[in-house]
Enzyme design. Structure first.
Site, PDB file in Angstrom:
ATOM      1  N   HIS A 185       0.877  -1.185   0.000  1.00 55.87           N
ATOM      2  CA  HIS A 185       0.000   0.000   0.000  1.00 55.87           C
ATOM      3  C   HIS A 185       0.912   1.233   0.000  1.00 55.87           C
ATOM      4  O   HIS A 185       1.598   1.480  -0.982  1.00 55.87           O
ATOM      5  CB  HIS A 185      -0.924  -0.104   1.228  1.00 55.87           C
ATOM      6  CG  HIS A 185      -2.063   0.859   1.262  1.00 55.87           C
ATOM      7  ND1 HIS A 185      -2.408   1.664   0.224  1.00 55.87           N
ATOM      8  CD2 HIS A 185      -2.959   1.137   2.258  1.00 55.87           C
ATOM      9  CE1 HIS A 185      -3.459   2.404   0.560  1.00 55.87           C
ATOM     10  NE2 HIS A 185      -3.809   2.102   1.799  1.00 55.87           N
ATOM     11  N   ASP A 232       2.717   5.158  -7.355  1.00 53.44           N
ATOM     12  CA  ASP A 232       3.976   5.103  -6.614  1.00 53.44           C
ATOM     13  C   ASP A 232       5.199   4.880  -7.483  1.00 53.44           C
ATOM     14  O   ASP A 232       6.320   4.949  -7.000  1.00 53.44           O
ATOM     15  CB  ASP A 232       3.896   3.987  -5.560  1.00 53.44           C
ATOM     16  CG  ASP A 232       3.005   4.405  -4.419  1.00 53.44           C
ATOM     17  OD1 ASP A 232       2.989   5.607  -4.118  1.00 53.44           O
ATOM     18  OD2 ASP A 232       2.321   3.543  -3.851  1.00 53.44           O
ATOM     19  N   HIS A 237      -2.403  -2.631  -9.849  1.00 52.47           N
ATOM     20  CA  HIS A 237      -3.344  -2.002  -8.920  1.00 52.47           C
ATOM     21  C   HIS A 237      -4.585  -2.861  -8.833  1.00 52.47           C
ATOM     22  O   HIS A 237      -4.999  -3.451  -9.833  1.00 52.47           O
ATOM     23  CB  HIS A 237      -3.707  -0.582  -9.400  1.00 52.47           C
ATOM     24  CG  HIS A 237      -4.230   0.266  -8.301  1.00 52.47           C
ATOM     25  ND1 HIS A 237      -5.547   0.236  -7.922  1.00 52.47           N
ATOM     26  CD2 HIS A 237      -3.606   1.137  -7.470  1.00 52.47           C
ATOM     27  CE1 HIS A 237      -5.711   1.067  -6.906  1.00 52.47           C
ATOM     28  NE2 HIS A 237      -4.549   1.621  -6.605  1.00 52.47           N
TER      29      HIS A 237
HETATM   30  N1  CMC Z   1       4.828  -7.335 -10.333  1.00 49.68           N
HETATM   31  C1  CMC Z   1       4.746  -8.604 -10.853  1.00 49.68           C
HETATM   32  N2  CMC Z   1       3.613  -9.314 -10.862  1.00 49.68           N
HETATM   33  C2  CMC Z   1       2.518  -8.761 -10.335  1.00 49.68           C
HETATM   34  C3  CMC Z   1       2.531  -7.462  -9.782  1.00 49.68           C
HETATM   35  C4  CMC Z   1       3.745  -6.751  -9.801  1.00 49.68           C
HETATM   36  N3  CMC Z   1       3.826  -5.511  -9.285  1.00 49.68           N
HETATM   37  N4  CMC Z   1       1.313  -7.155  -9.321  1.00 49.68           N
HETATM   38  C5  CMC Z   1       0.543  -8.222  -9.582  1.00 49.68           C
HETATM   39  N5  CMC Z   1       1.276  -9.192 -10.187  1.00 49.68           N
HETATM   40  C6  CMC Z   1       0.802 -10.483 -10.685  1.00 49.68           C
HETATM   41  C7  CMC Z   1       0.598 -11.457  -9.572  1.00 49.68           C
HETATM   42  O1  CMC Z   1       1.750 -12.212  -9.308  1.00 49.68           O
HETATM   43  C8  CMC Z   1      -0.555 -12.278 -10.093  1.00 49.68           C
HETATM   44  O2  CMC Z   1      -0.019 -13.167 -11.059  1.00 49.68           O
HETATM   45  P1  CMC Z   1      -0.625 -14.672 -11.178  1.00 49.68           P
HETATM   46  O3  CMC Z   1      -2.032 -14.463 -11.642  1.00 49.68           O
HETATM   47  O4  CMC Z   1       0.279 -15.352 -12.162  1.00 49.68           O
HETATM   48  O5  CMC Z   1      -0.550 -15.260  -9.794  1.00 49.68           O
HETATM   49  C9  CMC Z   1      -1.401 -11.276 -10.841  1.00 49.68           C
HETATM   50  O6  CMC Z   1      -0.495 -10.246 -11.248  1.00 49.68           O
HETATM   51  C10 CMC Z   1      -2.506 -10.658  -9.997  1.00 49.68           C
HETATM   52  O7  CMC Z   1      -1.912 -10.136  -8.807  1.00 49.68           O
HETATM   53  P2  CMC Z   1      -2.661  -9.944  -7.433  1.00 49.68           P
HETATM   54  O8  CMC Z   1      -1.659  -9.860  -6.342  1.00 49.68           O
HETATM   55  O9  CMC Z   1      -3.730 -10.995  -7.309  1.00 49.68           O
HETATM   56  O10 CMC Z   1      -3.374  -8.552  -7.677  1.00 49.68           O
HETATM   57  P3  CMC Z   1      -4.015  -7.657  -6.559  1.00 49.68           P
HETATM   58  O11 CMC Z   1      -5.087  -6.884  -7.207  1.00 49.68           O
HETATM   59  O12 CMC Z   1      -4.357  -8.486  -5.371  1.00 49.68           O
HETATM   60  O13 CMC Z   1      -2.792  -6.740  -6.125  1.00 49.68           O
HETATM   61  C11 CMC Z   1      -1.317  -4.945  -5.872  1.00 49.68           C
HETATM   62  C12 CMC Z   1      -2.686  -5.382  -6.387  1.00 49.68           C
HETATM   63  C13 CMC Z   1      -1.188  -3.430  -5.988  1.00 49.68           C
HETATM   64  C14 CMC Z   1      -1.172  -5.328  -4.371  1.00 49.68           C
HETATM   65  C15 CMC Z   1      -0.214  -5.649  -6.698  1.00 49.68           C
HETATM   66  O14 CMC Z   1      -0.341  -5.305  -8.056  1.00 49.68           O
HETATM   67  C16 CMC Z   1       1.188  -5.357  -6.186  1.00 49.68           C
HETATM   68  O15 CMC Z   1       1.667  -6.036  -5.290  1.00 49.68           O
HETATM   69  N6  CMC Z   1       1.875  -4.312  -6.765  1.00 49.68           N
HETATM   70  C17 CMC Z   1       3.163  -3.910  -6.282  1.00 49.68           C
HETATM   71  C18 CMC Z   1       2.994  -3.070  -5.038  1.00 49.68           C
HETATM   72  C19 CMC Z   1       2.511  -1.682  -5.376  1.00 49.68           C
HETATM   73  O16 CMC Z   1       3.011  -1.023  -6.282  1.00 49.68           O
HETATM   74  N7  CMC Z   1       1.540  -1.198  -4.567  1.00 49.68           N
HETATM   75  C20 CMC Z   1       1.031   0.156  -4.690  1.00 49.68           C
HETATM   76  C21 CMC Z   1      -0.405   0.189  -5.081  1.00 49.68           C
HETATM   77  S1  CMC Z   1      -0.880   1.831  -5.570  1.00 49.68           S
HETATM   78  C22 CMC Z   1      -0.878   2.717  -4.111  1.00 49.68           C
HETATM   79  C23 CMC Z   1      -2.062   2.442  -3.298  1.00 49.68           C
HETATM   80  O17 CMC Z   1      -3.194   2.808  -3.724  1.00 49.68           O
HETATM   81  O18 CMC Z   1      -1.890   1.881  -2.190  1.00 49.68           O
END
Ligand code: CMC
Length: 438
Positions: A278, A373, A317
């Site tokens: 986050h 970010d 996201h």
């Molecule tokens: N790099 C590589 N792979 C990713 C990433 C990433 N940054 N984000 C998601 N994935 C992959 C993940 O491994 C999964 O792949 P698979 O289907 O093969 O297992 C797929 O994409 C879906 O990921 P998820 O974790 O189920 O997606 P989510 O909607 O639960 O997570 C997120 C959203 C923001 C937590 C995630 O994209 C992430 O960890 N990003 C990096 C951290 C980040 O930049 N966070 C800031 C968010 S913006 C600020 C805010 O509003 O807080």
């Protein structure tokens, strides 16, 4: 989320017919605002001793926990609006304090309202002297976000009147205090970690300028922030001000729903923001860029990410699946800042990571794009903020959003203490065997 069809908009005839194949019974469930009420499912039972059907939704991927009129996001189209105003226009035409007023009051302020609002916040920038002693208790290398979270919670002990959350006067006073004092606490946390004396607020400066002064003033009689840099920080506060029911805002609402005081609830929200998925993500982006080291290493790093060895921080996201409109504004902002500060060498690594990722099937298939970010950390670094301060900066902007959402929750006639259900998959009843016989 907004109603998408006429029936949903008028809320008249829409309903969902469900057949329970266990019993053959048919249920008509009303649809309102594009949702069904989860509690309406409770009538679906196999017999008298059946509790009734529940939904299972870990991480609330498809559950609206409240009705809100504050922030609208369309993740597919990359739209973000506060109270109906596009984020692009707010970032261009308004100051952070105007936007904070908008979030909390529903309308942009008139000139007179803005003056009164600014004065009220500015006269609450000072903190009790004991807060300095509180800060002094932290270890020299304490993380500023940990200090900030604790200091916000500690404020509740100075203002016990804030417990009277049913008083509009107390709520307003707390709003002034939290928006006014958050930058002071944030700057104190930084100054403590550098061993520098605390700098008192300068109420002749604007919100961002005063914060820069409390952060970086040394021996000069008066700190004059660079207007481009102060404006950039102000825009970053606007971009982070609210984002509907994200993890920290949900924490604010959840904790606030027990009717605790708003300082404690805001501290919980800040704690939720601390996590690397986050508000801690921008900090992680910088660490990642350091780890990558140079543009030649980018392909190898992307390969690592695709093999599941780490994430591309600042990408992806939960809501935005096309682009994050805040990221677009920030990228432009970065150019303005770098004109003053000189180019951050890590920008080239970031640009190369973005270029390669955006044409790679792994990221395209999963709809992963740069989020707010990805570039904000580079700007913060150019403004001379240490990496540890990044989540604190996010919290400063988000404070107005947390307060707006908290107030909306309190005034909502449907509010109840947050209490999710669970699916119990543990042991059936069993008897305790005495320790000597185990
Ligand atoms: N790099 C590589 N792979 C990713 C990433 C990433 N940054 N984000 C998601 N994935 C992959 C993940 O491994 C999964 O792949 P698979 O289907 O093969 O297992 C797929 O994409 C879906 O990921 P998820 O974790 O189920 O997606 P989510 O909607 O639960 O997570 C997120 C959203 C923001 C937590 C995630 O994209 C992430 O960890 N990003 C990096 C951290 C980040 O930049 N966070 C800031 C968010 S913006 C600020 C805010 O509003 O807080």
């Amino acid at each position: 989320m907004q109603p998408s069809t006429e029936a949903q908009k008028t809320g008249t005839t829409a309903s969902l017919t469900i057949t329970d194949n266990r019993t053959g019974k048919v249920y008509d469930i009303p649809i309102e605002n594009g949702t069904i009420k989860a509690i309406d499912l409770r009538q679906i039972k196999t017999g008298n001793d059946d509790f009734g059907l529940m939904t299972y939704d870990p991480a609330f991927l498809n559950t609206a926990a409240c009705k809100s009129t504050i922030t609208f996001i369309d993740g597919e189209k990359g739209i973000l609006r506060y109270r109906g105003y596009p984020i692009e226009q707010l970032a261009e035409k308004c100051s952070y304090l105007e936007v904070a007023y908008l979030l909390l009051n529903g309308e942009l302020p008139t000139k007179a309202q803005l003056e009164e609002w600014t004065t009220s916040i500015t006269t609450h920038t000072f903190v009790h002297e004991n807060m300095k002693k509180f800060m002094d208790g932290f270890h020299y290398d304490a993380h500023p976000m940990g200090m900030f979270i604790s200091a916000v919670a500690a404020l509740s002990t100075f203002y016990p009147g804030a417990k009277r959350i049913d008083s509009a006067f107390e709520r307003q006073l707390t709003t002034y205090r939290l928006i006014g004092k958050a930058p002071t606490l944030a700057a104190y946390a930084y100054r403590h970690s550098t061993g520098m004396p605390y700098v008192l607020p300068d109420n002749d400066l604007d919100y961002a300028g005063n914060f820069l002064s409390m952060m970086f003033k040394i021996a000069e009689p008066r700190y004059s922030p660079d207007p481009v840099l102060a404006k950039a920080l102000d825009v970053l506060f606007i971009l982070h001000a609210d984002h509907e029911q994200n993890c920290s805002t949900s924490a604010m609402r959840n904790v606030g729903s027990s009717l605790t005081d708003p300082y404690s609830a805001a501290s919980a929200a800040a704690a939720a923001l601390y996590g690397p998925l986050h508000g801690g993500a921008n900090e992680e982006v910088l660490r990642m860029l350091d780890h990558v080291g140079g543009i030649n290493n980018v392909p190898a790093f992307i390969k690592e990410v695709k093999e599941g060895r780490g994430r591309l921080m600042g990408f992806g996201h939960r809501i935005y699946k096309n682009f994050d409109p805040r990221a677009t504004i920030i990228k432009r902002l970065a150019d303005q800042v770098f004109e003053v500060t000189g180019r951050n060498p890590k920008l080239d690594i970031a640009l190369e990571l973005e270029r390669i990722a955006l044409q790679d099937d792994y990221f395209i298939k999963r709809k992963l794009y740069p989020n707010v970010d990805f570039y904000s950390g580079l700007i913060y670094q150019a403004l001379r903020f240490p990496t540890d301060m990044f989540p604190v900066l996010f919290a400063l902007g988000r404070m107005s959003g947390w307060l707006a959402q908290w107030q909306e929750m309190l005034l909502d006639e449907e509010k109840k203490i947050a209490r999710p259900r669970q699916v119990y998959l543990g042991k059936e009843k069993r008897d305790v065997v005495m320790l000597s016989q185990r």
